[in-house]
Design a protein around this motif. Structure first.
Motif, PDB file in Angstrom:
ATOM      1  N   LEU A 235       0.838  -1.196   0.000  1.00 22.87           N
ATOM      2  CA  LEU A 235       0.000   0.000   0.000  1.00 22.87           C
ATOM      3  C   LEU A 235       0.876   1.251   0.000  1.00 22.87           C
ATOM      4  CD1 LEU A 235      -2.693  -1.247   2.528  1.00 22.87           C
ATOM      5  CD2 LEU A 235      -2.702  -1.381   0.016  1.00 22.87           C
TER       6      LEU A 235
ATOM      7  N   PRO B 289       0.388   5.345   0.582  1.00 27.15           N
ATOM      8  CA  PRO B 289      -0.426   6.539   0.795  1.00 27.15           C
ATOM      9  C   PRO B 289      -0.019   7.635  -0.190  1.00 27.15           C
ATOM     10  CG  PRO B 289       0.857   6.004   2.787  1.00 27.15           C
ATOM     11  CD  PRO B 289       1.258   5.028   1.713  1.00 27.15           C
TER      12      PRO B 289
ATOM     13  N   ASP C 168      -4.414   6.849  -5.673  1.00 31.10           N
ATOM     14  CA  ASP C 168      -4.890   5.989  -4.582  1.00 31.10           C
ATOM     15  C   ASP C 168      -5.746   4.853  -5.129  1.00 31.10           C
ATOM     16  OD1 ASP C 168      -5.470   5.214  -1.826  1.00 31.10           O
ATOM     17  OD2 ASP C 168      -7.469   6.034  -2.194  1.00 31.10           O
TER      18      ASP C 168
ATOM     19  N   ASN D  37      -4.000   1.398  -4.475  1.00 27.61           N
ATOM     20  CA  ASN D  37      -4.519   0.807  -3.237  1.00 27.61           C
ATOM     21  C   ASN D  37      -5.911   0.199  -3.406  1.00 27.61           C
ATOM     22  OD1 ASN D  37      -2.174   1.756  -1.849  1.00 27.61           O
ATOM     23  ND2 ASN D  37      -3.088   3.796  -1.781  1.00 27.61           N
TER      24      ASN D  37
ATOM     25  N   TYR E 191       4.636  -2.075   3.661  1.00 28.68           N
ATOM     26  CA  TYR E 191       4.720  -0.622   3.687  1.00 28.68           C
ATOM     27  C   TYR E 191       6.181  -0.186   3.590  1.00 28.68           C
ATOM     28  CZ  TYR E 191       4.601   4.194   5.039  1.00 28.68           C
ATOM     29  OH  TYR E 191       4.785   5.552   5.033  1.00 28.68           O
TER      30      TYR E 191
ATOM     31  N   VAL F   2      -1.918   4.617   6.780  1.00 22.56           N
ATOM     32  CA  VAL F   2      -2.413   3.421   6.087  1.00 22.56           C
ATOM     33  C   VAL F   2      -3.239   2.561   7.045  1.00 22.56           C
ATOM     34  CG1 VAL F   2      -1.630   1.171   5.222  1.00 22.56           C
ATOM     35  CG2 VAL F   2      -0.646   3.258   4.302  1.00 22.56           C
TER      36      VAL F   2
END
Ligand code: GBH
Length: 449
Positions: A229, A231, A247, A251, A305, A339
């Protein structure tokens, strides 16, 4: 104002899982032994210009032969779980058909070595090394590959399902689809957004079919998918459309189908920041029932991440935070908190496991003195603890990586390990960050500095 850690150590829950991670092609070496078939990474790395320094998976960190001493190393660090991946083409050399027993035996031996030391296996079924024979039949562009994957998953559940383990179906479907099928930077080296879109859907379908196979098997443990993911922060608070598109494609294109059972409408198409594939063709790939399969309930959500990105109003990604030697990595620990709390707020509740988090040494470096990594890990552990305090059901945290290893297109030039590897002798040397991590595990808490 930036968040500041409290003066006292921040504790983690008593059953919090601390782990380290690697993947098969990156750490094993031994690409031509015991009946292993070729994967797309063997093919891709055979073209010298594809990989920095013309490198490939050989001899690498040689974990195929050194798993026993690597398990000792993890045991010394106090690590509670080890995330590795199974090389599909060791189990089924051509991606379908009979089982190669020597491949099964290898992972059985690894799993036993872990269990003997009280280390929980965290097993990824697919970390990008598709059997070449399946690529020759279209790879992830071909819906059939999802069915082949479910068969392979069934074999793995039967072979190792007697062991309490965590299972991950697909590692970073996004990276494999985008970087491998659209940017041409990873295997299979395609530069076709429509192929990338097909690879998204078919990998997600493969994931769902494997979860169903897991439920139908007698395998112990838990299963989920590992999503990376990112951000995406708008650089202009009055023009957030670009960041919303980024996004969507980075995501929501993955979170929504898995957790909500539907694709977002703004991830694919000719919008700035989107995956520039044909949205109608993408829809045509979706047969009735596919989204039910893809959203088959999981036991946990694995997230990976590394950092953040800024996005300008036109959907271009821009630098808003300091980068590491991996120029794509913009480091901002608070992004991890963002996140995690976003998952809490926007999706149904599900236990979350961070299955990758880390940074590389600066270039050119072979070092065991890595204060920047200690700082990276500390600040990210703090944000994880903060998220837990704020009600996020986070159950564990894995560092990428246990070892310096084959960093895909960057070859051996980018070193991500908390343990250094001499790629001539394959000797291991823990870095300062390994000592730091060990202390955090022992305390089950992270201090302000
Ligand atoms: C993870 O990906 C992988 O799971 C792991 O195998 C890897 O070793 C680790 O991180 C460190 O990189 O082609 O320039 O656009 C991390 C997320 C997302 C990083 C895609 C590279 C694209 C680079 N990746 N990104 S580029």
């Amino acid at each position: 104002a930036p968040w500041k850690p409290p003066a006292d150590p921040m504790p983690f829950p008593p059953d919090y899982v601390w782990g380290t991670a690697t993947s098969a092609y990156q750490a094993e070496g031994a690409t031509d032994v015991d009946g292993r078939g070729p994967s797309i990474w063997d093919t891709f790395a055979a073209v010298k210009r594809n990989i920095r320094g013309g490198a490939n998976g050989e001899p690498g960190a040689d974990q195929y032969r050194r798993y026993e001493s690597d398990a000792d190393l993890m045991s010394d660090l106090g690590v509670g779980a080890y995330r590795f991946s199974i090389s599909w083409s060791r189990i089924q050399p051509t991606g379908s058909g009979p089982v190669n027993q020597a491949g099964v035996d290898h992972y059985r031996a690894l799993v036993e070595a872990l269990v003997r030391r009280g280390i929980r296996p965290a097993i990824t079924l697919f970390h990008w090394d598709l059997p070449q024979a399946l690529q020759d039949a279209g790879g992830w562009r071909n819906r059939e590959t999802a069915a082949r994957f479910a068969e392979y998953a069934r074999i793995a559940f039967d072979a190792f399902g007697d062991v309490e383990a965590d299972w991950f179906t697909i590692n970073e479907a996004k990276t494999h689809a985008f970087v491998g099928h659209w940017f041409g930077v990873h295997a299979p080296g395609l530069t076709d957004p429509d192929a990338a879109a097909a690879a998204v859907h078919h990998q997600l379908l493969a994931h769902g079919l494997a979860v169903q196979a897991f439920r139908a098997s007698r395998a112990k443990g838990r299963i989920g998918i590992a999503l990376n993911l990112l951000p995406a922060y708008p650089t202009d608070p009055d023009a957030t459309g670009g960041a919303e598109r980024v996004d969507a494609s980075e995501n929501r294109l993955f979170l929504d189908p898995v957790l909500l059972g539907s694709y977002p409408s703004d991830a694919i198409g000719p919008y700035p920041g989107s995956l520039p594939a044909d949205a109608t063709a993408f829809e045509a790939l979706q047969l009735p029932g596919d989204l039910e399969v893809i959203s088959e309930p999981c036991d946990l959500l694995a997230i990976q991440y590394y950092g953040v990105t800024g996005v300008d109003p036109n959907g271009n990604t821009v630098e808003i935070a300091p980068t590491s030697a991996a120029t794509w990595q913009q480091i901002r620990a608070e992004g991890l908190y963002d996140v995690l709390t976003r998952l809490r707020d926007d999706y149904p509740p599900i236990p979350i496991l961070i299955t990758e988090n880390g940074m590389p040494d600066p270039l050119p470096a072979v070092t065991i003195d890595d204060p920047y990594r200690v700082d990276y890990l500390r600040t990210h552990f703090q944000q994880a603890a903060r998220a837990i305090d704020d009600g996020v059901p986070l159950i564990g945290h894995f560092v990428w990586s246990l070892l310096d290893n084959f960093e895909w297109a960057e070859g051996y030039a980018q070193r991500w390990g908390i343990v250094a590897v001499d790629f001539t002798t394959q000797e291991r040397m823990p870095k300062a960050s390994a000592g730091f991590f060990s202390d955090v595990i022992a305390a089950n808490a992270v201090s302000p500095a």
